[in-house]
Motif scaffolding. Structure first.
Motif, PDB file in Angstrom:
ATOM      1  N   ILE A 174     -69.171-104.666  49.973  1.00 53.28           N
ATOM      2  CA  ILE A 174     -70.496-104.237  50.458  1.00 53.28           C
ATOM      3  C   ILE A 174     -71.597-104.894  49.635  1.00 53.28           C
ATOM      4  N   GLN A 175     -71.413-104.921  48.328  1.00 51.92           N
ATOM      5  CA  GLN A 175     -72.427-105.498  47.452  1.00 51.92           C
ATOM      6  C   GLN A 175     -72.610-106.991  47.717  1.00 51.92           C
ATOM      7  N   LEU A 176     -71.499-107.716  47.905  1.00 49.95           N
ATOM      8  CA  LEU A 176     -71.583-109.152  48.192  1.00 49.95           C
ATOM      9  C   LEU A 176     -72.160-109.401  49.583  1.00 49.95           C
ATOM     10  N   LEU A 177     -71.808-108.539  50.514  1.00 51.10           N
ATOM     11  CA  LEU A 177     -72.341-108.655  51.865  1.00 51.10           C
ATOM     12  C   LEU A 177     -73.861-108.477  51.861  1.00 51.10           C
ATOM     13  N   LYS A 178     -74.336-107.563  51.030  1.00 56.30           N
ATOM     14  CA  LYS A 178     -75.776-107.297  50.933  1.00 56.30           C
ATOM     15  C   LYS A 178     -76.532-108.521  50.420  1.00 56.30           C
ATOM     16  N   ARG A 179     -75.849-109.352  49.644  1.00 52.52           N
ATOM     17  CA  ARG A 179     -76.480-110.560  49.118  1.00 52.52           C
ATOM     18  C   ARG A 179     -76.479-111.706  50.133  1.00 52.52           C
ATOM     19  N   GLY A 180     -75.893-111.458  51.305  1.00 49.91           N
ATOM     20  CA  GLY A 180     -75.876-112.477  52.346  1.00 49.91           C
ATOM     21  C   GLY A 180     -74.654-113.375  52.331  1.00 49.91           C
ATOM     22  N   THR A 182     -70.954-114.878  53.134  1.00 50.11           N
ATOM     23  CA  THR A 182     -70.071-114.939  54.292  1.00 50.11           C
ATOM     24  C   THR A 182     -68.689-114.390  53.914  1.00 50.11           C
ATOM     25  N   ASN A 183     -67.874-114.182  54.939  1.00 51.85           N
ATOM     26  CA  ASN A 183     -66.507-113.694  54.675  1.00 51.85           C
ATOM     27  C   ASN A 183     -65.737-114.663  53.774  1.00 51.85           C
ATOM     28  N   ARG A 184     -65.919-115.970  54.015  1.00 57.18           N
ATOM     29  CA  ARG A 184     -65.214-116.961  53.210  1.00 57.18           C
ATOM     30  C   ARG A 184     -65.667-116.894  51.753  1.00 57.18           C
ATOM     31  N   MET A 185     -66.972-116.780  51.527  1.00 57.80           N
ATOM     32  CA  MET A 185     -67.492-116.692  50.165  1.00 57.80           C
ATOM     33  C   MET A 185     -66.964-115.446  49.457  1.00 57.80           C
ATOM     34  N   ILE A 186     -66.934-114.332  50.193  1.00 56.64           N
ATOM     35  CA  ILE A 186     -66.419-113.086  49.615  1.00 56.64           C
ATOM     36  C   ILE A 186     -64.941-113.230  49.264  1.00 56.64           C
ATOM     37  N   ALA A 187     -64.200-113.851  50.163  1.00 63.36           N
ATOM     38  CA  ALA A 187     -62.764-114.042  49.933  1.00 63.36           C
ATOM     39  C   ALA A 187     -62.513-114.875  48.684  1.00 63.36           C
ATOM     40  N   GLU A 188     -63.278-115.968  48.523  1.00 67.05           N
ATOM     41  CA  GLU A 188     -63.109-116.826  47.349  1.00 67.05           C
ATOM     42  C   GLU A 188     -63.502-116.092  46.067  1.00 67.05           C
ATOM     43  N   LYS A 189     -64.544-115.307  46.136  1.00 62.49           N
ATOM     44  CA  LYS A 189     -65.003-114.567  44.965  1.00 62.49           C
ATOM     45  C   LYS A 189     -63.971-113.533  44.518  1.00 62.49           C
ATOM     46  N   LEU A 190     -63.368-112.831  45.493  1.00 59.86           N
ATOM     47  CA  LEU A 190     -62.445-111.742  45.168  1.00 59.86           C
ATOM     48  C   LEU A 190     -60.981-112.191  45.161  1.00 59.86           C
ATOM     49  N   THR A 196     -58.062-110.612  55.009  1.00 62.00           N
ATOM     50  CA  THR A 196     -58.111-109.364  54.241  1.00 62.00           C
ATOM     51  C   THR A 196     -59.541-108.836  54.173  1.00 62.00           C
ATOM     52  N   VAL A 197     -60.510-109.760  54.017  1.00 63.43           N
ATOM     53  CA  VAL A 197     -61.919-109.341  54.005  1.00 63.43           C
ATOM     54  C   VAL A 197     -62.271-108.676  55.328  1.00 63.43           C
ATOM     55  N   LYS A 198     -61.834-109.269  56.442  1.00 62.25           N
ATOM     56  CA  LYS A 198     -62.122-108.703  57.760  1.00 62.25           C
ATOM     57  C   LYS A 198     -61.500-107.315  57.907  1.00 62.25           C
ATOM     58  N   ASN A 199     -60.292-107.165  57.364  1.00 57.53           N
ATOM     59  CA  ASN A 199     -59.626-105.851  57.426  1.00 57.53           C
ATOM     60  C   ASN A 199     -60.411-104.807  56.641  1.00 57.53           C
ATOM     61  N   TYR A 200     -60.867-105.221  55.447  1.00 55.35           N
ATOM     62  CA  TYR A 200     -61.672-104.296  54.636  1.00 55.35           C
ATOM     63  C   TYR A 200     -62.953-103.917  55.365  1.00 55.35           C
ATOM     64  N   LEU A 201     -63.599-104.888  55.999  1.00 52.74           N
ATOM     65  CA  LEU A 201     -64.843-104.612  56.714  1.00 52.74           C
ATOM     66  C   LEU A 201     -64.612-103.639  57.862  1.00 52.74           C
ATOM     67  N   SER A 202     -63.499-103.792  58.556  1.00 47.13           N
ATOM     68  CA  SER A 202     -63.177-102.871  59.645  1.00 47.13           C
ATOM     69  C   SER A 202     -63.038-101.443  59.119  1.00 47.13           C
TER      70      SER A 202
END
Length: 225
Positions: A174-180, A182-190, A196-202
């Motif tokens: 949620i925090q990374l999403l708030k910063r704008g 993308t799913n790919r950026m979040i995946a690489e960061k975590l 898996t990111v899409k599953n978490y978002l769901s």
């Protein structure tokens, strides 16, 4: 007591002479150089054995103005205290001052007593500037604190109604999403897959009773306002 050495740069001869006279009237200050632009100041400081403790720079000068000179001085001689002089306290002048790590800012409309008092405060390590400039600093600081707070995980936890149901990994997303991000950026960061990111978002959407990313971003935006 050792006197504080001062260099003065002012493009207008009359005003330069006035400032020099004011400073020399102060028992604890000694003027070692007066110049008409910032370039002359830098050339002088680089060749003399006794460097100034304090430099007074008019913001508006030919060849090299006070702001450019201040930036250069801060890079090569960070120990020198810098005071900017200006006839203006408009928004544009204030914006330019904020870009320079000066130790003080004096308006040319200041009284002689204010001028001398301000120099003493600055020499003793205090930052001094006109009220309008201080208010601008305060407003910027408040905005930065608010932005930092709004981006903190604790702020989000307090604001979301169903915060007790969101686990740490979901809060990270949620925090990374708030910063704008993308799913790919979040995946690489975590260090997880995009799937898996899409599953978490769901899961997050279901817990917060919303439909999609747009609803979540809208919720976060509403909380910030």
């Amino acid at each position: 007591m050792e006197r504080c050495t001062v260099v003065i740069a002012e493009s207008q001869t009359l005003f330069r002479d006035m400032i020099t006279s004011f400073v020399e009237d102060m028992d604890d200050l000694r003027v070692i150089g007066t110049f008409k632009d910032g370039q002359e100041v830098l050339q002088f400081i680089n060749k003399v054995e006794v460097r100034p403790s304090l430099v007074l720079l008019d913001i508006h000068m030919p060849t090299m103005d006070g702001l450019a000179c201040a930036k250069k001085l801060r890079e090569i001689h960070p120990e020198i205290k810098i005071v900017l002089l200006s006839a203006f306290d408009d928004e544009e002048s204030i914006e330019s001052v904020l870009s320079v790590a000066a130790d003080g800012y004096i308006l040319k409309s200041a009284s002689l007593d204010e001028f001398k008092e301000t120099l003493h405060f600055i020499i003793n390590g205090r930052f001094v500037a006109p009220q309008r400039l201080i208010q601008t600093f305060s407003r910027r600081l408040t905005q930065l604190i608010k932005l930092e707070q709004e981006n903190s995980i604790y702020y989000l936890k307090e604001q979301l109604h169903n915060s007790q149901h969101i686990n740490k990994r979901e809060w990270d997303i949620i925090q990374l999403l708030k910063r704008g991000w993308t799913n790919r950026m979040i995946a690489e960061k975590l260090h997880i897959s995009e799937g898996t990111v899409k599953n978490y978002l769901s899961i997050i959407y279901k817990k917060l009773e919303i439909r999609n990313r747009e609803d979540l971003l809208r919720m976060l935006t509403d909380m910030a306002n």
